[in-house]
Design a protein around this motif. Structure first.
Motif, PDB file in Angstrom:
ATOM      1  N   ARG A 359      -2.951  77.618  34.191  1.00 13.78           N
ATOM      2  CA  ARG A 359      -1.920  77.076  35.064  1.00 13.78           C
ATOM      3  C   ARG A 359      -1.525  78.107  36.112  1.00 13.78           C
ATOM      4  NH1 ARG A 359       3.494  77.125  35.581  1.00 13.78           N
ATOM      5  NH2 ARG A 359       4.508  75.198  36.337  1.00 13.78           N
ATOM      6  N   VAL A 360      -1.600  77.720  37.376  1.00  9.36           N
ATOM      7  CA  VAL A 360      -1.215  78.587  38.483  1.00  9.36           C
ATOM      8  C   VAL A 360       0.069  78.045  39.088  1.00  9.36           C
ATOM      9  CG1 VAL A 360      -1.872  79.503  40.736  1.00  9.36           C
ATOM     10  CG2 VAL A 360      -3.593  79.220  38.954  1.00  9.36           C
ATOM     11  N   ASP A 361       1.013  78.915  39.275  1.00  6.49           N
ATOM     12  CA  ASP A 361       2.276  78.501  39.886  1.00  6.49           C
ATOM     13  C   ASP A 361       1.995  77.823  41.220  1.00  6.49           C
ATOM     14  OD1 ASP A 361       4.747  78.773  41.583  1.00  6.49           O
ATOM     15  OD2 ASP A 361       5.492  79.616  39.686  1.00  6.49           O
ATOM     16  N   PRO A 362       2.564  76.641  41.467  1.00  5.36           N
ATOM     17  CA  PRO A 362       2.287  75.937  42.724  1.00  5.36           C
ATOM     18  C   PRO A 362       2.540  76.793  43.964  1.00  5.36           C
ATOM     19  CG  PRO A 362       3.468  74.515  41.211  1.00  5.36           C
ATOM     20  CD  PRO A 362       3.462  75.871  40.576  1.00  5.36           C
ATOM     21  N   GLY A 363       3.411  77.741  43.868  1.00  3.34           N
ATOM     22  CA  GLY A 363       3.686  78.591  45.019  1.00  3.34           C
ATOM     23  C   GLY A 363       2.565  79.556  45.343  1.00  3.34           C
ATOM     24  N   TYR A 364       1.652  79.743  44.377  1.00  2.00           N
ATOM     25  CA  TYR A 364       0.555  80.690  44.589  1.00  2.00           C
ATOM     26  C   TYR A 364      -0.793  80.014  44.797  1.00  2.00           C
ATOM     27  CZ  TYR A 364       3.639  84.526  43.315  1.00  2.00           C
ATOM     28  OH  TYR A 364       4.653  85.437  43.290  1.00  2.00           O
ATOM     29  N   ARG A 365      -0.846  78.686  44.767  1.00  2.00           N
ATOM     30  CA  ARG A 365      -2.124  77.998  44.976  1.00  2.00           C
ATOM     31  C   ARG A 365      -2.683  78.253  46.372  1.00  2.00           C
ATOM     32  NH1 ARG A 365      -4.334  74.445  41.660  1.00  2.00           N
ATOM     33  NH2 ARG A 365      -5.375  73.393  43.395  1.00  2.00           N
ATOM     34  N   ALA A 366      -1.807  78.518  47.338  1.00  2.00           N
ATOM     35  CA  ALA A 366      -2.283  78.831  48.688  1.00  2.00           C
ATOM     36  C   ALA A 366      -2.958  80.200  48.739  1.00  2.00           C
ATOM     37  CB  ALA A 366      -1.130  78.776  49.687  1.00  2.00           C
ATOM     38  N   ILE A 367      -2.688  81.016  47.718  1.00  2.42           N
ATOM     39  CA  ILE A 367      -3.287  82.356  47.671  1.00  2.42           C
ATOM     40  C   ILE A 367      -4.589  82.324  46.885  1.00  2.42           C
ATOM     41  CG2 ILE A 367      -2.959  84.735  46.921  1.00  2.42           C
ATOM     42  CD1 ILE A 367       0.008  84.365  47.362  1.00  2.42           C
ATOM     43  N   ILE A 368      -4.586  81.737  45.719  1.00  2.00           N
ATOM     44  CA  ILE A 368      -5.818  81.633  44.927  1.00  2.00           C
ATOM     45  C   ILE A 368      -5.653  80.557  43.871  1.00  2.00           C
ATOM     46  CG2 ILE A 368      -5.097  83.425  43.304  1.00  2.00           C
ATOM     47  CD1 ILE A 368      -8.051  84.222  43.046  1.00  2.00           C
ATOM     48  N   HIS A 369      -6.706  79.786  43.669  1.00  2.00           N
ATOM     49  CA  HIS A 369      -6.755  78.824  42.585  1.00  2.00           C
ATOM     50  C   HIS A 369      -8.201  78.459  42.295  1.00  2.00           C
ATOM     51  CE1 HIS A 369      -6.908  76.151  46.142  1.00  2.00           C
ATOM     52  NE2 HIS A 369      -7.662  75.386  45.355  1.00  2.00           N
ATOM     53  N   LEU A 370      -8.433  77.953  41.115  1.00  2.00           N
ATOM     54  CA  LEU A 370      -9.775  77.541  40.719  1.00  2.00           C
ATOM     55  C   LEU A 370      -9.631  76.284  39.878  1.00  2.00           C
ATOM     56  CD1 LEU A 370     -12.781  79.635  39.662  1.00  2.00           C
ATOM     57  CD2 LEU A 370     -12.043  77.822  38.134  1.00  2.00           C
ATOM     58  N   ASP A 371     -10.385  75.252  40.247  1.00  2.00           N
ATOM     59  CA  ASP A 371     -10.345  73.974  39.556  1.00  2.00           C
ATOM     60  C   ASP A 371     -11.757  73.573  39.129  1.00  2.00           C
ATOM     61  OD1 ASP A 371      -7.553  73.695  40.135  1.00  2.00           O
ATOM     62  OD2 ASP A 371      -8.125  73.142  42.184  1.00  2.00           O
ATOM     63  N   VAL A 372     -11.833  72.856  38.033  1.00  2.00           N
ATOM     64  CA  VAL A 372     -13.109  72.348  37.530  1.00  2.00           C
ATOM     65  C   VAL A 372     -13.052  70.827  37.575  1.00  2.00           C
ATOM     66  CG1 VAL A 372     -14.705  72.241  35.602  1.00  2.00           C
ATOM     67  CG2 VAL A 372     -13.428  74.345  36.050  1.00  2.00           C
ATOM     68  N   ASP A 373     -13.963  70.236  38.312  1.00  2.00           N
ATOM     69  CA  ASP A 373     -14.028  68.784  38.419  1.00  2.00           C
ATOM     70  C   ASP A 373     -14.533  68.224  37.088  1.00  2.00           C
ATOM     71  OD1 ASP A 373     -14.631  66.113  38.959  1.00  2.00           O
ATOM     72  OD2 ASP A 373     -15.187  66.530  41.044  1.00  2.00           O
ATOM     73  N   PRO A 374     -13.730  67.418  36.384  1.00  2.00           N
ATOM     74  CA  PRO A 374     -14.171  66.918  35.064  1.00  2.00           C
ATOM     75  C   PRO A 374     -15.358  65.973  35.153  1.00  2.00           C
ATOM     76  CG  PRO A 374     -12.136  65.858  35.768  1.00  2.00           C
ATOM     77  CD  PRO A 374     -12.390  66.963  36.751  1.00  2.00           C
ATOM     78  N   ALA A 375     -15.557  65.328  36.301  1.00  2.00           N
ATOM     79  CA  ALA A 375     -16.674  64.381  36.433  1.00  2.00           C
ATOM     80  C   ALA A 375     -17.997  65.096  36.650  1.00  2.00           C
ATOM     81  CB  ALA A 375     -16.388  63.411  37.579  1.00  2.00           C
ATOM     82  N   THR A 376     -17.987  66.139  37.498  1.00  2.00           N
ATOM     83  CA  THR A 376     -19.238  66.840  37.839  1.00  2.00           C
ATOM     84  C   THR A 376     -19.345  68.207  37.170  1.00  2.00           C
ATOM     85  OG1 THR A 376     -18.242  67.838  39.797  1.00  2.00           O
ATOM     86  CG2 THR A 376     -19.280  65.676  40.068  1.00  2.00           C
ATOM     87  N   ASN A 377     -18.262  68.673  36.545  1.00  2.00           N
ATOM     88  CA  ASN A 377     -18.216  70.010  35.947  1.00  2.00           C
ATOM     89  C   ASN A 377     -18.457  71.113  36.980  1.00  2.00           C
ATOM     90  OD1 ASN A 377     -17.692  71.557  33.662  1.00  2.00           O
ATOM     91  ND2 ASN A 377     -19.889  71.882  33.277  1.00  2.00           N
TER      92      ASN A 377
END
Length: 450
Positions: A359-377
């Motif tokens: 979990r990344v604080d919403p205030g820091y998503r503009a700085i860095i975040h990483l997500d994994v698409d559950p459909a395509t991995n």
């Protein structure tokens, strides 16, 4: 030499033959003048080839011109593709040294069998080699092979989709038909050639640099012979002092006029058909190479010259700074943008970039975040830090394949310890780059936003 009384030998044509003949001639002290043996594998400076004279431009002279082109176009990596025999392999060390001095490197090489141009499976061998090169990232190749093999290499490279960046070539400079003598020789040569080969194309009747070098080599030998004294010409023909038959190389005699004849040949200077005939240490000096741009339908455009003193210049003999460099190059698609010289390789390992997830604080998503698409991995990273990293990768002068890897969120110091301890190290990975939102938080506290 033993039976016909030869006082000098004009030829032979290939470098391999010249090395053998030069060894025998040096033992017998009979000058050998070759107008087509260009490989550095045989050289007048070698102990076993002291009586060998190269009345042609050595292949080693091309190395400096190739390195100058790599530096001019900003190519940091160059791959030699060469014929694996004395003709091709002897040139590679000179090329590597010249490229290294110019700030370029040779990441790998491609040696092709010398007989790949004639054997039945030669085409398959060359094609396989081209597809292996196509899977790598470097896209700047120096092809050094005889015409038959070079033709197969270019055809296989085109089939593999490697010819999209175009071709730049080097041609030994010979003066145009500006003198009456040169025009007359070329006219008579073309007339004789077409008479003997009526079905040939008129372009085949052109005198190339080897034909001009052959003419000048014969002229040099004849001129040197005229300066020999009567005693030299009246001396017994053949070799004297031999201890065995004509096929026993160990017992060869010596020519009585060879040393003086060699000196006269090496000191001969004149304005020949190919330019100024002048030998330095037994080799023809290099006046210039013409740089050509190969465009559609195999037509060539002259875009400049390379000389040992002036390097790359648009006009031969010009000392103006405005003429330095080369003329515009037309790349495939009529583009004037210089190709970058590399692509993303389809083989090899990727740099794995570990990004702490969770979990990344919403205030820091503009700085860095990483997500994994559950459909395509598929792992997708974003934010300011990721953009900076990817912008830096795009500025590299070579390809850097990478992929983002999701790791559990943890304090930055703990992440560094896991890397140093090898906990996060993959067996196929040597280097990892780790980005952390927590690191950004630390930095942001110390930075003043203006």
């Amino acid at each position: 030499m033993t039976t016909q009384g030869a006082r000098a030998i004009l030829g032979p044509q290939s470098s391999a033959e010249s090395a053998f003949v030069a060894d025998l001639a040096t033992r017998a002290e009979v000058p050998v003048v070759s107008f087509s043996a260009t490989s550095p594998s045989v050289s007048p400076s070698a102990v076993g080839s002291r009586f060998f004279v190269r009345a042609a431009v050595s292949d080693a002279a091309q190395a400096g011109a190739i390195a100058a082109l790599a530096a001019y176009f900003g190519w940091r990596r160059v791959v030699p593709v060469y014929q694996d025999d004395d003709y091709g392999a002897a040139f590679v060390p000179y090329l590597v040294d010249a490229l290294t001095a110019a700030g370029a490197e040779v990441p790998y090489r491609c040696a092709l069998p010398a007989d790949a141009s004639s054997r039945d499976d030669g085409g398959a061998v060359v094609t396989a080699a081209m597809y292996r090169l196509e899977s790598e990232q470097t896209r700047r190749f120096v092809v050094h092979a005889r015409p038959a093999l070079a033709e197969r290499v270019l055809a296989a490279a085109e089939e593999a989709g490697m010819m999209a960046a175009g071709v730049i070539g080097l041609v030994p400079y010979v003066p145009p038909s500006t003198t009456p003598r040169l025009r007359d020789v070329r006219r008579r040569w073309a007339h004789r050639f077409m008479r003997d080969h009526p079905d040939a194309d008129h372009a085949e009747a052109e005198m190339g640099c080897f034909a001009l070098w052959a003419y000048d080599a014969a002229w040099a030998v004849a001129s040197a012979a005229e300066r020999l004294g009567p005693g030299d010409l009246l001396s017994p023909p053949g070799l004297v002092g031999g201890r065995s038959g004509p096929t026993d190389f160990s017992g060869l005699g010596k020519s009585t006029s060879g040393k003086k004849f060699l000196a006269e040949i090496t000191n001969t200077t004149f304005d020949g058909l190919s330019g100024r005939f002048h030998l330095v240490h037994g080799e023809l000096t290099v006046p210039a190479f013409r740089v050509v741009n190969i465009v559609d339908n195999a037509k060539e455009r002259s875009i400049g010259f390379w000389t040992p003193k002036r390097r790359l210049t648009r006009r031969l003999g010009s000392t103006s700074k405005d003429d330095s460099g080369l003329g515009p190059v037309i790349w495939p698609g009529d583009s004037t943008v210089v190709p970058r010289g590399w692509v993303q390789p389809t083989s090899g390992r990727k740099l794995r970039v570990a990004v702490p997830g969770g979990r990344v604080d919403p205030g820091y998503r503009a700085i860095i975040h990483l997500d994994v698409d559950p459909a395509t991995n598929r792992t997708v990273a974003g934010g300011y830090v990721i953009e900076v990293f990817e912008a830096a990768v795009r500025l590299l002068p070579y390809a850097l394949p990478f992929e983002y890897v999701l790791v559990p969120s943890m304090p930055y110091d703990s992440l560094i310890k896991k890397v140093s301890h090898g906990t996060l190290r993959s067996a196929a990975v040597e280097l990892k780059l780790h980005l952390s939102a927590q690191l950004v938080r630390r930095l942001s506290k110390r930075m003043r936003v203006c």
